[in-house]
Design a protein around this motif. Sequence first.
Motif, PDB file in Angstrom:
ATOM      1  N   ALA A   1      42.444   5.652  41.153  1.00  0.00           N
ATOM      2  CA  ALA A   1      43.363   4.642  41.674  1.00  0.00           C
ATOM      3  C   ALA A   1      44.788   5.163  41.838  1.00  0.00           C
ATOM      4  N   LEU A   2      45.217   6.038  40.902  1.00  0.00           N
ATOM      5  CA  LEU A   2      46.618   6.451  40.878  1.00  0.00           C
ATOM      6  C   LEU A   2      46.829   7.908  41.270  1.00  0.00           C
ATOM      7  N   GLY A   3      45.750   8.639  41.403  1.00  0.00           N
ATOM      8  CA  GLY A   3      45.878  10.041  41.755  1.00  0.00           C
ATOM      9  C   GLY A   3      45.802  10.942  40.541  1.00  0.00           C
ATOM     10  N   ARG A   4      45.567  12.219  40.797  1.00  0.00           N
ATOM     11  CA  ARG A   4      45.467  13.184  39.700  1.00  0.00           C
ATOM     12  C   ARG A   4      46.828  13.336  39.026  1.00  0.00           C
ATOM     13  N   GLY A   5      46.775  13.721  37.793  1.00  0.00           N
ATOM     14  CA  GLY A   5      48.010  13.881  37.040  1.00  0.00           C
ATOM     15  C   GLY A   5      48.221  12.793  36.008  1.00  0.00           C
ATOM     16  N   ILE A   6      47.274  11.848  35.905  1.00  0.00           N
ATOM     17  CA  ILE A   6      47.439  10.752  34.950  1.00  0.00           C
ATOM     18  C   ILE A   6      47.408  11.258  33.512  1.00  0.00           C
ATOM     19  N   VAL A   7      46.582  12.272  33.239  1.00  0.00           N
ATOM     20  CA  VAL A   7      46.515  12.824  31.884  1.00  0.00           C
ATOM     21  C   VAL A   7      47.865  13.431  31.495  1.00  0.00           C
ATOM     22  N   GLU A   8      48.439  14.210  32.404  1.00  0.00           N
ATOM     23  CA  GLU A   8      49.745  14.817  32.131  1.00  0.00           C
ATOM     24  C   GLU A   8      50.806  13.739  31.935  1.00  0.00           C
ATOM     25  N   ALA A   9      50.756  12.676  32.739  1.00  0.00           N
ATOM     26  CA  ALA A   9      51.743  11.600  32.630  1.00  0.00           C
ATOM     27  C   ALA A   9      51.628  10.869  31.296  1.00  0.00           C
ATOM     28  N   LEU A  10      50.405  10.603  30.867  1.00  0.00           N
ATOM     29  CA  LEU A  10      50.207   9.920  29.589  1.00  0.00           C
ATOM     30  C   LEU A  10      50.672  10.797  28.425  1.00  0.00           C
ATOM     31  N   ALA A  11      50.381  12.094  28.500  1.00  0.00           N
ATOM     32  CA  ALA A  11      50.831  13.007  27.445  1.00  0.00           C
ATOM     33  C   ALA A  11      52.354  13.085  27.410  1.00  0.00           C
ATOM     34  N   ARG A  12      52.976  13.069  28.583  1.00  0.00           N
ATOM     35  CA  ARG A  12      54.444  13.087  28.641  1.00  0.00           C
ATOM     36  C   ARG A  12      55.007  11.783  28.066  1.00  0.00           C
ATOM     37  N   THR A  13      54.337  10.671  28.321  1.00  0.00           N
ATOM     38  CA  THR A  13      54.736   9.392  27.745  1.00  0.00           C
ATOM     39  C   THR A  13      54.702   9.451  26.224  1.00  0.00           C
ATOM     40  N   ALA A  14      53.692  10.141  25.691  1.00  0.00           N
ATOM     41  CA  ALA A  14      53.588  10.274  24.238  1.00  0.00           C
ATOM     42  C   ALA A  14      54.823  10.955  23.669  1.00  0.00           C
ATOM     43  N   GLN A  15      55.270  12.030  24.291  1.00  0.00           N
ATOM     44  CA  GLN A  15      56.426  12.750  23.772  1.00  0.00           C
ATOM     45  C   GLN A  15      57.701  11.915  23.871  1.00  0.00           C
ATOM     46  N   LEU A  16      57.887  11.246  25.011  1.00  0.00           N
ATOM     47  CA  LEU A  16      59.066  10.395  25.167  1.00  0.00           C
ATOM     48  C   LEU A  16      59.044   9.234  24.172  1.00  0.00           C
ATOM     49  N   SER A  17      57.879   8.638  23.989  1.00  0.00           N
ATOM     50  CA  SER A  17      57.753   7.527  23.043  1.00  0.00           C
ATOM     51  C   SER A  17      57.992   7.999  21.619  1.00  0.00           C
ATOM     52  N   ARG A  18      57.534   9.212  21.317  1.00  0.00           N
ATOM     53  CA  ARG A  18      57.728   9.736  19.965  1.00  0.00           C
ATOM     54  C   ARG A  18      59.213   9.938  19.674  1.00  0.00           C
ATOM     55  N   ASP A  19      59.953  10.452  20.645  1.00  0.00           N
ATOM     56  CA  ASP A  19      61.389  10.634  20.450  1.00  0.00           C
ATOM     57  C   ASP A  19      62.068   9.295  20.183  1.00  0.00           C
ATOM     58  N   ASP A  20      61.702   8.266  20.979  1.00  0.00           N
ATOM     59  CA  ASP A  20      62.281   6.933  20.786  1.00  0.00           C
ATOM     60  C   ASP A  20      61.880   6.347  19.430  1.00  0.00           C
ATOM     61  N   ALA A  21      60.597   6.463  19.104  1.00  0.00           N
ATOM     62  CA  ALA A  21      60.107   5.883  17.858  1.00  0.00           C
ATOM     63  C   ALA A  21      60.738   6.554  16.644  1.00  0.00           C
ATOM     64  N   ASP A  22      60.923   7.871  16.702  1.00  0.00           N
ATOM     65  CA  ASP A  22      61.553   8.575  15.584  1.00  0.00           C
ATOM     66  C   ASP A  22      62.979   8.081  15.368  1.00  0.00           C
ATOM     67  N   ALA A  23      63.713   7.880  16.478  1.00  0.00           N
ATOM     68  CA  ALA A  23      65.097   7.397  16.370  1.00  0.00           C
ATOM     69  C   ALA A  23      65.136   5.983  15.789  1.00  0.00           C
ATOM     70  N   LEU A  24      64.247   5.099  16.274  1.00  0.00           N
ATOM     71  CA  LEU A  24      64.215   3.724  15.781  1.00  0.00           C
ATOM     72  C   LEU A  24      63.768   3.661  14.322  1.00  0.00           C
TER      73      LEU A  24
END
Length: 341
Positions: A226-249
């Motif tokens: 539905a969204l095209g290839r690259g969804i795995v990479e995008a989700l993994a990148r979301t994990a890193q960004l979310s981890r940075d935010d969660a660590d700060a909070l």
Amino acid sequence: MGPHPAVAAIRLAVRRVLHDVLSDSPPGRPPLVLAACSGGADSMALASALAFEAPRLRVRAGGITVDHGLQTGSDDRAHEVAERLTALGLDPVDTVTVTVGRAGGPEAAARTARYAALDDAAERHGATAVLLGHTRDDQAETVLLGLARGSGTRSLAGMAAVSGGLSGTAGAGRRYRRPFLHIDRQTTRKACLVQALPVWDDPHNADPSFTRSRVRHEALPVLEKALGRGIVEALARTAQLSRDDADALDAWAQEAQRAATRPDGTLDIAALHALPPAVRRRVLRRAAIAAGAPAGSLFARHIEETDRLITAWRGQRPLNLPGRVEAKRQGGRLVLTQANQ
């Protein structure tokens, strides 16, 4: 001529982790690092890379395989995996059989039993670190599962590259290392193929009765279509960004909890009310766990109901949280206590 690119990639990832382990270790005897190996492509590639890199960095390298006892012949497979680890040159090699309970469902129960066994093996052998073969694909699946549960930023952060053991003993704070979180599953399988490493494919990984299997074989392919290839990479990148935010909070919440805690151990309502919701709810979760609520059973709805004692007070009755923890508003204080047995 150098190694195949897939082999080079996994060796480099393991080498970097071993450098980190050495920097965390006191001078003296070389540290022991164990590879957790199920016999699948990810963990066999990991064990092979550890066996290659460890001697070059003066690190002792061993392996451990866990027999969950969930399939016929699992003991024979565990024995075969142990033989493969020994053939790679790993020493010590440990095989541990566990009993999987039922708490939290089959996947969660197996994971709890596995990590308890890995913790125990690390402590018995005096291992500084245990390497796990989770890949970028595993990270994407974890993020998608967290998104489906609506569990918040920390759940979307996925798996950490470095995490602590369950035992809480000294030295367990940075026990688990995941070198392959930026490497895809195809690379580890290719590395095994070019090195002629035998690989066992766990049938549970394709069993649709398991949630993660459905995510892997049904949900992610649909998203890619539905969204095209690259969804795995995008989700993994979301994990890193979310981890940075969660660590700060989380760091903010730790300070906020300290400031809001009264001398009698209760929490000041006015101090809590002044906090941003994301920080306040983290404080409430930390306080509930400290009072005895099991972290794995404490869901967003529990925290939201507790939050209403602060932000929407209308004389509500005390709340019953998991672990027999009671949350109640008493004057200008929030009181969390565990009921007696």
